[in-house]
Scaffold this motif. Structure first.
Motif, short mmCIF file in Angstrom:
data_model
loop_
_atom_site.label_atom_id
_atom_site.label_comp_id
_atom_site.label_asym_id
_atom_site.label_seq_id
_atom_site.Cartn_x
_atom_site.Cartn_y
_atom_site.Cartn_z
N GLY A 18 0.79 -1.22 0.00
CA GLY A 18 0.00 0.00 0.00
C GLY A 18 0.82 1.27 0.00
O GLY A 18 0.48 2.26 -0.63
N GLN A 19 1.93 1.26 0.76
CA GLN A 19 2.73 2.47 0.86
C GLN A 19 3.31 2.87 -0.49
O GLN A 19 3.54 4.04 -0.76
CB GLN A 19 3.88 2.24 1.86
N TYR A 21 1.85 1.91 -3.44
CA TYR A 21 0.83 1.66 -4.44
C TYR A 21 0.60 2.88 -5.33
O TYR A 21 0.50 4.01 -4.85
CB TYR A 21 -0.49 1.26 -3.78
N LYS A 22 0.51 2.63 -6.62
CA LYS A 22 0.17 3.66 -7.59
C LYS A 22 -1.15 3.27 -8.24
O LYS A 22 -1.35 2.12 -8.59
CB LYS A 22 1.26 3.80 -8.65
N THR A 23 -2.03 4.24 -8.41
CA THR A 23 -3.35 3.96 -8.96
C THR A 23 -3.22 3.45 -10.39
O THR A 23 -2.22 3.69 -11.08
CB THR A 23 -4.24 5.21 -8.95
N MET A 337 -7.51 -0.99 -2.99
CA MET A 337 -6.71 0.22 -3.06
C MET A 337 -7.28 1.22 -4.05
O MET A 337 -7.00 2.42 -3.96
CB MET A 337 -5.27 -0.13 -3.44
N GLU A 365 -2.67 1.70 5.82
CA GLU A 365 -1.90 2.52 4.88
C GLU A 365 -2.11 4.02 5.10
O GLU A 365 -2.66 4.74 4.26
CB GLU A 365 -2.30 2.15 3.45
N TYR A 368 -1.19 6.73 2.41
CA TYR A 368 -2.02 6.62 1.21
C TYR A 368 -3.38 7.26 1.44
O TYR A 368 -3.84 8.09 0.65
CB TYR A 368 -2.15 5.15 0.82
N TYR A 369 -4.05 6.89 2.52
CA TYR A 369 -5.41 7.38 2.76
C TYR A 369 -5.44 8.81 3.27
O TYR A 369 -6.42 9.54 3.03
CB TYR A 369 -6.16 6.43 3.69
#
Length: 432
Positions: A18-19, A21-23, A337, A365, A368-369
Motif C-alpha cells: 500500500g505504501q 501503491y500507484k493507482t 486500493m 496505509e 495513502y489514505y
C-alpha cells in the motif's frame, strides 16, 4: 449512495504494498479511442438490424432508444469510466472461457470492460460489451463467486431481457396514450386517475424486472453448474450480495474525528460534532403514495436463494466459502486500493472522506489514505466556496442513514469554509 457506504464494511487484511501503491494507469487514449470506434460501428449495425426486424412505430422507437443508450455509453468511455488492458481483464476472460467450455449458447463476441465503480455489479450490452465493476473483486471472495455473477448476467444476455423490456415499454407507452386521452376527455378525478396510470406502470415495470432477475438466476446457474466451478459458490455469492444490500455501515468512532482533525494550526472543536435535532419531526404523518417493495427492480436476495434451492435441490446443502486463489487475492487487494481513486473519479468526495476515515480508523496505509483525505477535502472546499456543496455531500436523512453516517454529515456541514481549507492544506502537505 447508500450502497457505496455499505461497501466500506468488509474488512480485509492490511496490504503490504500500500505504501508504494500507484493507482491504475488511465493513460489509455489509443485503446479507448479504438474501443469507442468499434462500439459505435457495432451499435449502428445493431440499430439497422432492429429496424429490419421491427417495422413501424416499434422499430422506430427501439432504434431511437438503442441510439440514445449507445451515445450515453460512449460518453462514459470518453470520461475514463473504464480501464483498458488492466490487470483484471485476464481473470475475467479466463472465467468466461471456463464457462463457455460446456455452454455453446454463450456468445463468442463478448468484449470485456472493467468499470471504475465500487459497487459489486456487472452488466452486458446487446453488442456483447460485458462490463465488470471493480467492486466485485473487492466484495466477492473467490473466482467461483465472480463466475457466478458473470453467469447471471449471461442469463440476461442469452434470453435477451434488455430488448424484451424495451419492447414491452414501447407497447405500454402506446396503451397509456389511449388511457391518457380518456382522462383528458373526462375531468372527473383527473389527477387521481393519472396518478393511478403512473403507479401501475411503475409497479408493472418493477414486477417484470424482478421476474427477469429470477429467470437470469436460474439460467445463470445452469451455465455455472455445466462448468468446472463449485456449485455451492453460486449461493455463497448471492449471500455476499445480500450483505452488501442489508448491513449497516461500520461505525466511525468519535475518537477518530479527534485523532485526525486535531491539527497543529487548528485544534479540534467539540461544536463540529453537534447534531441536528430531528426529534420534533413527526414522520407518522407522511403519506407514502408508492410501495417501496413494488418499486424494487430486484427481488430480495433471500427469495432468490430460496427459489434456486427449490428448483435445484443440490443447492440446499450449504458449504463455507472457498478460499481465494492467489491470483484472485491479489486482484482483490488492488480493487480495495482503488476504492478512493474510484470515489474521486465519480466526484463522490463526501463519501470519499468517509471511506478514508474508516480505512484510517482501521490503521490501513496511513500515508495513502491521508493523501486521498486531503484531495477530497480540497474538492469539498472548492464546492463550498462556489455554493455547490449539495452536489458532493449528502444532507442528513435520519430515516435512511446510519447513526455513524449522520454524525459524519453533521460534522462536515458544521465546518466553516476556512476550517475545511485548513484540513485540506494540512493533508496535502509533507508534514501530514
Amino acid at each position: 449512495m447508500k450502497k457505496y457506504l455499505l461497501f466500506l464494511l468488509f474488512s480485509f487484511s492490511a496490504i503490504c504494498f500500500g505504501q508504494m501503491y500507484k493507482t491504475l494507469d488511465t493513460a489509455d487514449y489509443i485503446q479507448r479511442k479504438e474501443f469507442a470506434k468499434n462500439y459505435t460501428a457495432n451499435n449502428e449495425i445493431l440499430i439497422k438490424d432492429l429496424k429490419t426486424r421491427y417495422s413501424g412505430k416499434a422499430g422506430s422507437e427501439v432504434s431511437k432508444i438503442y441510439k440514445e443508450l449507445g451515445a450515453d455509453f460512449e460518453t462514459k468511455v470518453k470520461n475514463k469510466d473504464f480501464v483498458f488492458n488492466s490487470v483484471f481483464d485476464t481473470k475475467v476472460k479466463n472465467l468466461i472461457e471456463r464457462l463457455r467450455k460446456n455452454n455453446a449458447q454463450i456468445p463468442q463476441n463478448l468484449k470485456i470492460l472493467i468499470a471504475k465503480n465500487n459497487t459489486p455489479n456487472a452488466y452486458c450490452f446487446a453488442d456483447g460489451t460485458f462490463v465488470i465493476n471493480m467492486g466485485l473483486f473487492n466484495w466477492l471472495n473467490n473466482d467461483d463467486q465472480l463466475a457466478s455473477v458473470i453467469s447471471h448476467e449471461l442469463g440476461h444476455k442469452i434470453t435477451g431481457h434488455t430488448l424484451k423490456a424495451i419492447l414491452n415499454m414501447i407497447n405500454e407507452d402506446q396503451m397509456d396514450k389511449t388511457v391518457v386521452q380518456n382522462i383528458k376527455s373526462d375531468k372527473t378525478n383527473r389527477s387521481q386517475r393519472a396518478f393511478e396510470v403512473l403507479k401501475n406502470r411503475i409497479y408493472q415495470k418493477g414486477a417484470e424486472n424482478r421476474k427477469q432477475e429470477m429467470q437470469a438466476d436460474s439460467l445463470g446457474y445452469v451455465v455455472f453448474k455445466n462448468s468446472d466451478f463449485k456449485k455451492t459458490e453460486f449461493i455463497n455469492a448471492l449471500k455476499r450480495l445480500e450483505d452488501f444490500d442489508t448491513i449497516s455501515p461500520k461505525q466511525l468512532k468519535v475518537e477518530t474525528y479527534r485523532k485526525f482533525f486535531n491539527l497543529p494550526k487548528q485544534e479540534f472543536q467539540d461544536k463540529w460534532l453537534k447534531k441536528e435535532d430531528f426529534s420534533l419531526y413527526n414522520y407518522d404523518h407522511f403519506d407514502q403514495k408508492l410501495s417501496k417493495d413494488s418499486l424494487k427492480s430486484h427481488p430480495e436476495v433471500t427469495l432468490r436463494i430460496n427459489n434456486l434451492k427449490k428448483i435445484f435441490p443440490e443447492l440446499k446443502t450449504e458449504v463455507a466459502d472457498e478460499k481465494a486463489s492467489e491470483s484472485y487475492a491479489v486482484l482483490g487487494k488492488i480493487a480495495r486500493m482503488e476504492t478512493l481513486p474510484n470515489f474521486y473519479h465519480s466526484e463522490s468526495y463526501g463519501v470519499g472522506i468517509y471511506a478514508s476515515l474508516q480505512f484510517l480508523q482501521d490503521g490501513e496505509e496511513e500515508n495513502y489514505y491521508k493523501g486521498w483525505l486531503g484531495r477530497c477535502f480540497e474538492k469539498i472546499y472548492e464546492a463550498r466556496k462556489n455554493y455547490k456543496l449539495n452536489r458532493y455531500l449528502d444532507r442528513v436523512d435520519p430515516k435512511n442513514q446510519s447513526e455513524s453516517y449522520q454524525q459524519f454529515l453533521n460534522f462536515m456541514w458544521n465546518l466553516s469554509l476556512d476550517e475545511i481549507k485548513n484540513i485540506a492544506d494540512y493533508y496535502q502537505t509533507k508534514e501530514s
